[in-house]
Write a protein that holds these residues in place. Sequence first.
Motif, PDB file in Angstrom:
ATOM      1  N   ASN A 198       0.955  -0.845  -0.062  1.00 14.22           N
ATOM      2  CA  ASN A 198      -0.260   0.015  -0.013  1.00 14.22           C
ATOM      3  C   ASN A 198       0.728   1.032  -0.004  1.00 14.22           C
ATOM      4  O   ASN A 198       0.371   2.479  -0.812  1.00 14.22           O
ATOM      5  CB  ASN A 198      -1.028   0.195   1.305  1.00 14.22           C
ATOM      6  CG  ASN A 198      -1.923  -0.980   0.662  1.00 14.22           C
ATOM      7  OD1 ASN A 198      -2.680  -0.958   0.108  1.00 14.22           O
ATOM      8  ND2 ASN A 198      -2.635  -1.660   2.021  1.00 14.22           N
ATOM      9  N   ASN A 240      -8.156   1.660  -4.181  1.00 16.65           N
ATOM     10  CA  ASN A 240      -9.541   0.549  -3.135  1.00 16.65           C
ATOM     11  C   ASN A 240      -8.138   0.075  -2.092  1.00 16.65           C
ATOM     12  O   ASN A 240      -8.203  -1.428  -3.404  1.00 16.65           O
ATOM     13  CB  ASN A 240     -10.337  -0.064  -4.257  1.00 16.65           C
ATOM     14  CG  ASN A 240     -11.188   0.578  -4.693  1.00 16.65           C
ATOM     15  OD1 ASN A 240     -11.831   1.109  -4.004  1.00 16.65           O
ATOM     16  ND2 ASN A 240     -11.628   0.584  -6.012  1.00 16.65           N
ATOM     17  N   SER A 249      -7.201  -2.570   0.665  1.00 16.64           N
ATOM     18  CA  SER A 249      -6.830  -3.084   1.536  1.00 16.64           C
ATOM     19  C   SER A 249      -5.982  -3.468   2.714  1.00 16.64           C
ATOM     20  O   SER A 249      -4.743  -2.912   2.443  1.00 16.64           O
ATOM     21  CB  SER A 249      -7.364  -4.203   1.655  1.00 16.64           C
ATOM     22  OG  SER A 249      -8.970  -4.360   0.837  1.00 16.64           O
ATOM     23  N   VAL A 273      -2.747  -5.693   3.615  1.00 15.14           N
ATOM     24  CA  VAL A 273      -2.293  -6.774   3.533  1.00 15.14           C
ATOM     25  C   VAL A 273      -0.483  -7.207   3.916  1.00 15.14           C
ATOM     26  O   VAL A 273      -0.293  -5.784   4.348  1.00 15.14           O
ATOM     27  CB  VAL A 273      -1.939  -6.218   1.966  1.00 15.14           C
ATOM     28  CG1 VAL A 273      -3.762  -6.251   0.577  1.00 15.14           C
ATOM     29  CG2 VAL A 273      -0.956  -5.529   1.371  1.00 15.14           C
ATOM     30  N   GLU A 294      -5.780  -0.893  -7.196  1.00 11.07           N
ATOM     31  CA  GLU A 294      -6.641  -1.760  -5.706  1.00 11.07           C
ATOM     32  C   GLU A 294      -5.524  -2.839  -5.126  1.00 11.07           C
ATOM     33  O   GLU A 294      -4.622  -3.136  -6.210  1.00 11.07           O
ATOM     34  CB  GLU A 294      -7.933  -2.849  -6.520  1.00 11.07           C
ATOM     35  CG  GLU A 294      -8.813  -1.994  -7.002  1.00 11.07           C
ATOM     36  CD  GLU A 294      -9.811  -3.388  -7.864  1.00 11.07           C
ATOM     37  OE1 GLU A 294     -10.892  -3.550  -7.180  1.00 11.07           O
ATOM     38  OE2 GLU A 294      -9.611  -3.660  -9.092  1.00 11.07           O
ATOM     39  N   THR A 295      -5.802  -2.905  -3.634  1.00 10.99           N
ATOM     40  CA  THR A 295      -4.642  -4.019  -3.090  1.00 10.99           C
ATOM     41  C   THR A 295      -5.447  -5.387  -2.623  1.00 10.99           C
ATOM     42  O   THR A 295      -6.506  -4.313  -2.475  1.00 10.99           O
ATOM     43  CB  THR A 295      -3.801  -3.914  -2.351  1.00 10.99           C
ATOM     44  OG1 THR A 295      -4.202  -2.596  -1.531  1.00 10.99           O
ATOM     45  CG2 THR A 295      -2.972  -2.689  -3.010  1.00 10.99           C
ATOM     46  N   ARG A 296      -5.328  -6.360  -2.486  1.00 14.17           N
ATOM     47  CA  ARG A 296      -6.231  -6.951  -1.666  1.00 14.17           C
ATOM     48  C   ARG A 296      -5.006  -8.697  -1.566  1.00 14.17           C
ATOM     49  O   ARG A 296      -4.479  -9.505  -2.265  1.00 14.17           O
ATOM     50  CB  ARG A 296      -7.669  -8.006  -2.631  1.00 14.17           C
ATOM     51  CG  ARG A 296      -7.447  -8.555  -3.644  1.00 14.17           C
ATOM     52  CD  ARG A 296      -7.800  -8.699  -5.175  1.00 14.17           C
ATOM     53  NE  ARG A 296      -8.148  -9.249  -5.619  1.00 14.17           N
ATOM     54  CZ  ARG A 296      -8.558  -8.510  -7.496  1.00 14.17           C
ATOM     55  NH1 ARG A 296      -9.706  -7.892  -7.426  1.00 14.17           N
ATOM     56  NH2 ARG A 296      -8.111  -9.275  -8.501  1.00 14.17           N
ATOM     57  N   SER A 297      -5.326  -9.079  -0.153  1.00 12.33           N
ATOM     58  CA  SER A 297      -4.586 -10.347  -0.271  1.00 12.33           C
ATOM     59  C   SER A 297      -6.131 -11.708   0.306  1.00 12.33           C
ATOM     60  O   SER A 297      -6.184 -11.212   1.197  1.00 12.33           O
ATOM     61  CB  SER A 297      -3.459  -9.804   1.617  1.00 12.33           C
ATOM     62  OG  SER A 297      -3.286 -11.807   1.736  1.00 12.33           O
ATOM     63  N   ASP A 298      -5.321 -12.549  -0.164  1.00 10.26           N
ATOM     64  CA  ASP A 298      -5.831 -14.322   0.928  1.00 10.26           C
ATOM     65  C   ASP A 298      -5.405 -14.266   1.872  1.00 10.26           C
ATOM     66  O   ASP A 298      -5.388 -15.568   2.607  1.00 10.26           O
ATOM     67  CB  ASP A 298      -6.350 -15.247  -0.058  1.00 10.26           C
ATOM     68  CG  ASP A 298      -5.497 -15.309  -1.033  1.00 10.26           C
ATOM     69  OD1 ASP A 298      -4.056 -15.196  -0.138  1.00 10.26           O
ATOM     70  OD2 ASP A 298      -5.481 -16.385  -1.506  1.00 10.26           O
TER      71      ASP A 298
END
Length: 530
Positions: A228, A251, A253, A255, A297-301
């Motif tokens: 980020n 967007n 998140s 992470v 966007e940033t996202r992670s599982d």
Amino acid sequence: LLRIRELEEQHRNLLDNAPLIIFRLDPETGELSFLNRHAERLLGVPVAEALRTPGFLAEAHADPEGVMCFEDAVARARLGAPSSSYEARLRRRGGDAITARGTVYPLVSDRGRVVAIEGVLADVSTEHAARTRLIQVDRLSTLGTLAAGVAHEINNPAAFILLGLDMLDRLLRGPNVRMEGAAASSASELLQELRDSIKRIVDIVRDLKLFASPPQPEGSRRTLTDANRTVESALSLTRGQIIERAQIVKNLSEVPPVLMEDGRLGQVIVNLLVNAAQAIQKPSSKLEAREQTVTVETRSDGETVEIVVTDTGAGIAEENLPRIWAPFFTTKGPEVGTGLGLSISREIIERAGGTIVAESPAPGSDPPGGARFVISLPAAGRAEEATPSVSPVPRLVSKRARVLVVEDEASLARALSEQLGRVHQVSVAPSADAAMGMLAGGQRFDVVLCDLRMPGMSGDVFYTHIRESDPALAQGFIFMTGVGFGADVERFLASSGRPLLEKPFSAEDALSAIAEVVSSNRAAAPGSGA
């Protein structure tokens, strides 16, 4: 006679199929008397039309400089003199201009009379584009070197300003200054805004240097990278290019960090953002710009971290999707793109154990269009686990330490002396040579706060001398630098084991570093009971 005709036919076929524009001019009129068939294929103009068009070849040159070079070569040939070859852009009917290398020469009879003027024009567009791109790559490397110098020149005064703001804050809070509540609050807010502005300048310079610096060799050290924070840095560098064409949508998140070579993730994201901006046609009004978007966007599982850059631009043709990763492939002109950005980006991501994929049209776009790039990287662990716990650093020590500040920037040295002098006994040396003289004269110090980059003897050379002559004092060194980590600096710091303050830093940072060094050295001293 039949054999002569066969040879003439072979000669004409040879000329027509040679990968060159071959022409002959009348030396009296300067008009075309012969043009081979390859010229028709390359320029898109039938040979018959070209032969009956006055001044055809001069008009085929797209730029005034090219016309001048051609006409000068023809004029010299009329006089029987050869001329140097030249490069120029040639117009193509129904297509983009090409770059050609032209050579014009006279045909002179045994009696010295110019009987014809001949010439060739070779298509060197690929060579010219490759040369232009290599020049751009070299400029990028030069930019990295310049950015390092700029960082040093900016960070030194920035460090002085930051220390000066701390001094001003302390003065305003002193017993001799009376301010009403509203005025005190406004002053405090202004000082904080000034601090934030200085730090933003420093961050931009740092990001520019990291982006422009060359890739590190295989096997170089990777560091924990905040995706980020990297996105924010990349946006600060590209915002100007994007907002004149589109709205920026973020967007981001929470992470985990990822392991990357220092600055490389930022380089990849900057490249994707610039590409996204260039894919959107420059609007004629602000209203049109609001209709276009560049989304990050940033996202992670938990196992992987994804960074997604989507634009609403022209998109990528289906036949070009597999080719965009090839070195030097570009649909832009050489003055806009090198064709290396995506190739280098994929190499950087794959070296970090990740993947980068392109999709066009962007999924979910309506109407279908634009492009989406998805970076996927292995997560290095949850953020709270990745940040090592740090023992509280003592702010003060039980005894005033003797501190030598070795700094060639007079204003910064003075500010450091005043700020640190509240707690310690401080002396200042404007150079490493001056510091050597003070030590040779018998002055003793507990801590040496030393700039790494100085005219004459550098900080690392000074330290090496002291380590050989006074190992105990060498353990009291704290280095300062206004230049981001380079391979040489990183190796030196690793081998010396000495702490580093990156400019600009606050007085509290310097006092904490001094307290830690003094406490550590006292604990390690013989008879300390540790």
